[in-house]
Design a protein around this motif. Sequence first.
Motif, PDB file in Angstrom:
ATOM      1  N   LYS A 120      18.655 -31.142 -66.396  1.00  0.00           N
ATOM      2  CA  LYS A 120      18.843 -31.886 -67.641  1.00  0.00           C
ATOM      3  C   LYS A 120      18.893 -30.961 -68.852  1.00  0.00           C
ATOM      4  N   THR A 121      18.050 -29.930 -68.849  1.00  0.00           N
ATOM      5  CA  THR A 121      18.024 -28.975 -69.946  1.00  0.00           C
ATOM      6  C   THR A 121      18.211 -27.573 -69.383  1.00  0.00           C
ATOM      7  N   LEU A 122      19.220 -26.881 -69.871  1.00  0.00           N
ATOM      8  CA  LEU A 122      19.549 -25.537 -69.403  1.00  0.00           C
ATOM      9  C   LEU A 122      19.369 -24.553 -70.552  1.00  0.00           C
ATOM     10  N   ILE A 123      18.641 -23.479 -70.298  1.00  0.00           N
ATOM     11  CA  ILE A 123      18.404 -22.443 -71.303  1.00  0.00           C
ATOM     12  C   ILE A 123      19.184 -21.194 -70.910  1.00  0.00           C
ATOM     13  N   ARG A 124      19.922 -20.642 -71.857  1.00  0.00           N
ATOM     14  CA  ARG A 124      20.671 -19.413 -71.621  1.00  0.00           C
ATOM     15  C   ARG A 124      20.093 -18.304 -72.490  1.00  0.00           C
ATOM     16  N   LYS A 125      19.759 -17.195 -71.855  1.00  0.00           N
ATOM     17  CA  LYS A 125      19.249 -16.034 -72.569  1.00  0.00           C
ATOM     18  C   LYS A 125      20.171 -14.850 -72.327  1.00  0.00           C
ATOM     19  N   ILE A 126      20.362 -14.046 -73.366  1.00  0.00           N
ATOM     20  CA  ILE A 126      21.190 -12.855 -73.269  1.00  0.00           C
ATOM     21  C   ILE A 126      20.362 -11.648 -73.686  1.00  0.00           C
ATOM     22  N   TYR A 127      20.314 -10.647 -72.830  1.00  0.00           N
ATOM     23  CA  TYR A 127      19.605  -9.406 -73.108  1.00  0.00           C
ATOM     24  C   TYR A 127      20.606  -8.246 -73.109  1.00  0.00           C
ATOM     25  N   ARG A 128      20.550  -7.413 -74.133  1.00  0.00           N
ATOM     26  CA  ARG A 128      21.308  -6.162 -74.084  1.00  0.00           C
ATOM     27  C   ARG A 128      20.354  -5.056 -73.664  1.00  0.00           C
ATOM     28  N   ILE A 129      20.675  -4.397 -72.572  1.00  0.00           N
ATOM     29  CA  ILE A 129      19.778  -3.413 -71.980  1.00  0.00           C
ATOM     30  C   ILE A 129      20.053  -2.031 -72.566  1.00  0.00           C
ATOM     31  N   ASN A 130      18.994  -1.293 -72.844  1.00  0.00           N
ATOM     32  CA  ASN A 130      19.132   0.099 -73.273  1.00  0.00           C
ATOM     33  C   ASN A 130      19.442   0.926 -72.019  1.00  0.00           C
ATOM     34  N   SER A 131      20.725   0.943 -71.661  1.00  0.00           N
ATOM     35  CA  SER A 131      21.113   1.564 -70.396  1.00  0.00           C
ATOM     36  C   SER A 131      20.869   3.073 -70.397  1.00  0.00           C
ATOM     37  N   GLY A 188      17.272   7.251 -63.260  1.00  0.00           N
ATOM     38  CA  GLY A 188      18.282   7.992 -62.531  1.00  0.00           C
ATOM     39  C   GLY A 188      19.120   7.142 -61.599  1.00  0.00           C
ATOM     40  N   GLU A 189      19.316   5.882 -61.957  1.00  0.00           N
ATOM     41  CA  GLU A 189      20.114   4.978 -61.125  1.00  0.00           C
ATOM     42  C   GLU A 189      20.682   3.864 -61.998  1.00  0.00           C
ATOM     43  N   PRO A 190      21.715   3.154 -61.523  1.00  0.00           N
ATOM     44  CA  PRO A 190      22.291   2.066 -62.316  1.00  0.00           C
ATOM     45  C   PRO A 190      21.282   0.949 -62.563  1.00  0.00           C
ATOM     46  N   VAL A 191      21.503   0.205 -63.640  1.00  0.00           N
ATOM     47  CA  VAL A 191      20.638  -0.936 -63.961  1.00  0.00           C
ATOM     48  C   VAL A 191      20.806  -1.994 -62.871  1.00  0.00           C
ATOM     49  N   PRO A 192      19.711  -2.452 -62.239  1.00  0.00           N
ATOM     50  CA  PRO A 192      19.820  -3.433 -61.154  1.00  0.00           C
ATOM     51  C   PRO A 192      19.754  -4.870 -61.674  1.00  0.00           C
ATOM     52  N   LEU A 193      20.266  -5.773 -60.878  1.00  0.00           N
ATOM     53  CA  LEU A 193      20.172  -7.197 -61.223  1.00  0.00           C
ATOM     54  C   LEU A 193      18.720  -7.661 -61.245  1.00  0.00           C
ATOM     55  N   SER A 194      17.864  -6.998 -60.475  1.00  0.00           N
ATOM     56  CA  SER A 194      16.456  -7.393 -60.366  1.00  0.00           C
ATOM     57  C   SER A 194      15.591  -6.779 -61.472  1.00  0.00           C
ATOM     58  N   LEU A 195      16.205  -6.267 -62.531  1.00  0.00           N
ATOM     59  CA  LEU A 195      15.465  -5.625 -63.615  1.00  0.00           C
ATOM     60  C   LEU A 195      14.356  -6.537 -64.134  1.00  0.00           C
ATOM     61  N   ASP A 196      13.162  -5.992 -64.281  1.00  0.00           N
ATOM     62  CA  ASP A 196      12.018  -6.751 -64.786  1.00  0.00           C
ATOM     63  C   ASP A 196      12.193  -6.960 -66.295  1.00  0.00           C
ATOM     64  N   LEU A 197      12.321  -8.218 -66.704  1.00  0.00           N
ATOM     65  CA  LEU A 197      12.536  -8.538 -68.118  1.00  0.00           C
ATOM     66  C   LEU A 197      11.262  -8.991 -68.816  1.00  0.00           C
ATOM     67  N   ASP A 198      10.133  -8.989 -68.098  1.00  0.00           N
ATOM     68  CA  ASP A 198       8.875  -9.407 -68.715  1.00  0.00           C
ATOM     69  C   ASP A 198       8.552  -8.522 -69.910  1.00  0.00           C
ATOM     70  N   GLY A 199       8.227  -9.148 -71.018  1.00  0.00           N
ATOM     71  CA  GLY A 199       7.906  -8.417 -72.233  1.00  0.00           C
ATOM     72  C   GLY A 199       9.093  -8.144 -73.123  1.00  0.00           C
ATOM     73  N   LEU A 200      10.304  -8.362 -72.619  1.00  0.00           N
ATOM     74  CA  LEU A 200      11.493  -8.164 -73.434  1.00  0.00           C
ATOM     75  C   LEU A 200      11.855  -9.454 -74.166  1.00  0.00           C
ATOM     76  N   VAL A 201      12.296  -9.335 -75.387  1.00  0.00           N
ATOM     77  CA  VAL A 201      12.730 -10.491 -76.173  1.00  0.00           C
ATOM     78  C   VAL A 201      14.243 -10.588 -76.076  1.00  0.00           C
ATOM     79  N   ALA A 202      14.737 -11.761 -75.743  1.00  0.00           N
ATOM     80  CA  ALA A 202      16.179 -11.954 -75.608  1.00  0.00           C
ATOM     81  C   ALA A 202      16.872 -11.731 -76.946  1.00  0.00           C
ATOM     82  N   ASN A 203      18.037 -11.103 -76.894  1.00  0.00           N
ATOM     83  CA  ASN A 203      18.826 -10.935 -78.111  1.00  0.00           C
ATOM     84  C   ASN A 203      19.336 -12.265 -78.624  1.00  0.00           C
TER      85      ASN A 203
END
Length: 214
Positions: free
Chosen positions: A67-78, A86-101
């Motif tokens: 019923k309610t969908l939330i969309r968040k966008i994060y720009r990563i400091n790659s 020393g590796e590409p940014v993974p889909l499983s990146l821990d976003l805890d503590g980050l504020v969505a842009n």
Amino acid sequence: DYYLKKVLAETKLLYGVGNPEQWTAMLSPGDYRSLTDRVELDFAPTVERFYKPGQKVTVELDVKNVKTLIRKIYRINSLKYYQEMGEPVPLSLDLDGLVANEQESFTYDEAPLRRVRRTFELPQLDARGVYVVEFIGAGKRSRALVQKGRLTYVVKTTPAGQEFTVLDEDNKPLPAGRIWMAGRYYNAASDGTITLPFSTSPGNQKIVLVSGDF
């Protein structure tokens, strides 16, 4: 026979095709209840992962029983991530503590049985960079990792060391390209090439290609 009928009935009910009573009768009460209660937030298989700068970013999401969908966008400091991990940014990146842009909510009123493909245009993803687009609804979350832009290189061995040329998405040289390796930057010479000198301690080294803040 039972399996095929079940798949047919579920598909018709999910997309609202035909007489729902006809398809409901082909399911057991337990299967019907399970189908009704199921929550889906699934990206369409056509979603791209890599985009060129200037290319419009659009993602499609199959949504059911939300019923309610939330969309968040994060720009990563790659750059920082590549330097530290020393590796590409993974889909499983821990976003805890980050504020969505950016964060936005959407409200829908479709029946719990209906699966609807939603299209989201993301003009916010305009600059080169690595982004995580996360959707949250009804206790479930799904995320996409979107890379806007890509750097590659060509290299040859010279008497002074390994000579690199950083290339953009169209395989054109980037005169202002840089390379980060082992804690320091190597800048391009006037001809656009970057020389990494030979080491007295040979071994494998990971490098990061840099153009501006990308």
